[in-house]
Design a protein around this motif. Sequence first.
Motif, PDB file in Angstrom:
ATOM      1  N   PRO A 123       0.824  -1.209   0.000  1.00  0.00           N
ATOM      2  CA  PRO A 123       0.000   0.000   0.000  1.00  0.00           C
ATOM      3  C   PRO A 123       0.859   1.261   0.000  1.00  0.00           C
ATOM      4  CG  PRO A 123       0.144  -0.867   2.213  1.00  0.00           C
ATOM      5  CD  PRO A 123       0.867  -1.850   1.320  1.00  0.00           C
ATOM      6  N   ALA A 124       0.238   2.385  -0.323  1.00  0.00           N
ATOM      7  CA  ALA A 124       0.896   3.677  -0.135  1.00  0.00           C
ATOM      8  C   ALA A 124       0.852   3.962   1.363  1.00  0.00           C
ATOM      9  CB  ALA A 124       0.154   4.761  -0.910  1.00  0.00           C
ATOM     10  N   THR A 125       2.010   4.130   1.974  1.00  0.00           N
ATOM     11  CA  THR A 125       2.061   4.271   3.425  1.00  0.00           C
ATOM     12  C   THR A 125       2.630   5.612   3.855  1.00  0.00           C
ATOM     13  OG1 THR A 125       4.242   3.225   3.515  1.00  0.00           O
ATOM     14  CG2 THR A 125       2.332   1.787   3.788  1.00  0.00           C
ATOM     15  N   GLY A 126       2.203   6.056   5.009  1.00  0.00           N
ATOM     16  CA  GLY A 126       2.718   7.273   5.622  1.00  0.00           C
ATOM     17  C   GLY A 126       2.584   7.158   7.128  1.00  0.00           C
ATOM     18  N   ARG A 127       3.339   7.968   7.835  1.00  0.00           N
ATOM     19  CA  ARG A 127       3.336   7.874   9.298  1.00  0.00           C
ATOM     20  C   ARG A 127       3.258   9.252   9.922  1.00  0.00           C
ATOM     21  NH1 ARG A 127       6.574   4.423   6.904  1.00  0.00           N
ATOM     22  NH2 ARG A 127       6.289   2.203   7.282  1.00  0.00           N
ATOM     23  N   SER A 128       2.528   9.355  11.016  1.00  0.00           N
ATOM     24  CA  SER A 128       2.429  10.608  11.752  1.00  0.00           C
ATOM     25  C   SER A 128       2.055  10.305  13.193  1.00  0.00           C
ATOM     26  CB  SER A 128       1.377  11.527  11.124  1.00  0.00           C
ATOM     27  OG  SER A 128       1.232  12.719  11.879  1.00  0.00           O
ATOM     28  N   GLY A 130       3.019   8.267  15.477  1.00  0.00           N
ATOM     29  CA  GLY A 130       2.808   6.882  15.869  1.00  0.00           C
ATOM     30  C   GLY A 130       1.718   6.164  15.101  1.00  0.00           C
ATOM     31  N   VAL A 131       1.072   6.837  14.166  1.00  0.00           N
ATOM     32  CA  VAL A 131       0.007   6.227  13.368  1.00  0.00           C
ATOM     33  C   VAL A 131       0.560   5.904  11.979  1.00  0.00           C
ATOM     34  CG1 VAL A 131      -2.252   6.566  12.292  1.00  0.00           C
ATOM     35  CG2 VAL A 131      -1.801   7.468  14.591  1.00  0.00           C
ATOM     36  N   THR A 132       0.315   4.675  11.528  1.00  0.00           N
ATOM     37  CA  THR A 132       0.688   4.290  10.169  1.00  0.00           C
ATOM     38  C   THR A 132      -0.563   4.275   9.299  1.00  0.00           C
ATOM     39  OG1 THR A 132       2.549   2.936  10.905  1.00  0.00           O
ATOM     40  CG2 THR A 132       1.677   2.474   8.718  1.00  0.00           C
ATOM     41  N   VAL A 133      -0.527   5.011   8.208  1.00  0.00           N
ATOM     42  CA  VAL A 133      -1.641   5.065   7.263  1.00  0.00           C
ATOM     43  C   VAL A 133      -1.249   4.244   6.044  1.00  0.00           C
ATOM     44  CG1 VAL A 133      -3.029   6.555   5.775  1.00  0.00           C
ATOM     45  CG2 VAL A 133      -2.300   7.367   8.041  1.00  0.00           C
ATOM     46  N   ALA A 134      -2.098   3.286   5.679  1.00  0.00           N
ATOM     47  CA  ALA A 134      -1.846   2.442   4.507  1.00  0.00           C
ATOM     48  C   ALA A 134      -3.077   2.471   3.611  1.00  0.00           C
ATOM     49  CB  ALA A 134      -1.524   1.018   4.938  1.00  0.00           C
TER      50      ALA A 134
END
Length: 413
Positions: A123-128, A130-134
């Motif tokens: 997936p396209a992932t990002g972090r902010s 402590g949260v990982t967005v996928a």
Amino acid sequence: MAEHAEHAEYPAYPVGLRLAGRRVVVFGGGQVAQRRLPALIAAGARVTLVSPSATPSVEAMAEAGEITWVKRRYEEGDIADAWYALVATSDPVANAAASAEAERTKTWCVRSDDAEAATAWTPATGRSEGVTVAVLTGHDPRRSAAVRDAIVEGLRDGSIAAPAHRARTNFVALVGGGPGDPDLITVRGRRLLAEADVVIADRLGPRDLLDELPPHVEVIDAAKIPYGRFMAQEAINNALIEHAKAGRSVVRLKGGDPFVFGRGMEEAQALAAEGIACTVVPGISSSISVPGAAGIPVTHRGVAHEFTVVSGHVAPDDPRSLVDWASLAKLTGTLVILMGVDKIGKIAEALIAHGKSPETPLALVQEGTTATQRRVDATLATVAERVKAEEVRPPAVIVIGEVVNEAPDKLTK
């Protein structure tokens, strides 16, 4: 192929893999591996790379012991005991064979050349915070990246809303990525990175951010590995000019700050000579951030009223050296040396010869602000011996002075 078509109508089932301590196999040491490996390493996976060759950045990961590199092509049985596999070679026959083995061994497998033949998608992932967005959107990776970016930006500013649409403007930016921790790049630097078509990246830049780039972004490896392969500065300049003239948005991603021993001015001058304007995005220099991350203030009331930053990439007795070591030895403040790990023995000898006490405290902070940060303490008299005994390797920032002893007992990273 019929089986692939039969499964295509079903959406992918999202899941977060916990790979810490578990075996992961990556086939191919090219750009795809370079982008995906940092995230696998950060997840704690035991990564085995199977590839006859690798990019300089991937090679550096192997040399640093972050991954195990088997220097050959895929062979039957390579996926044995693996929990996850990434197939990303330039050989479609080898890719198909590795994918087939993964299917037989029930190992989740991503294929960079044929998503429909894979059993898993990245997936396209990002972090902010402590949260990982996928995000997965099937066959539209650019949309995946856009949705990911909107959510991450929303998490950062508290709005959880996509930014307003605006017309695209091409740009060239020299971006300081900071000392290594991806959270320490500036907001502007991160935004420009997300809008780039081409990213020319150094090994010392925040490499975890490369995993967040959309698949269409071209990543050019400009890694300068000490005593290893490197991309000549002229080639870097030419790449910047070529892509800018082709109408692409280009980010030159550097470690630290572009103008602190980063050769950023050389690149800005090369662009200007071709009539190409560029934006300089300052970055947090490792000269102050890395000591700070290790609990060392470069200045401290009653201890140091000044600090001096010098390059140690050439020894004091080298005719190319522009550093006045005799004057530095007389200063009472803090001395910060960048790029000086392999020359620190001669540097210490020069400082002592010019009057600095052999008992002057010193600290080397290796890979500062990253998960593998470590600090080695010594004195001018013992540092050469300590560096060898502790196997200190670049990148490392060297701090010399009484401030080394001011670190608190406990420091939250």
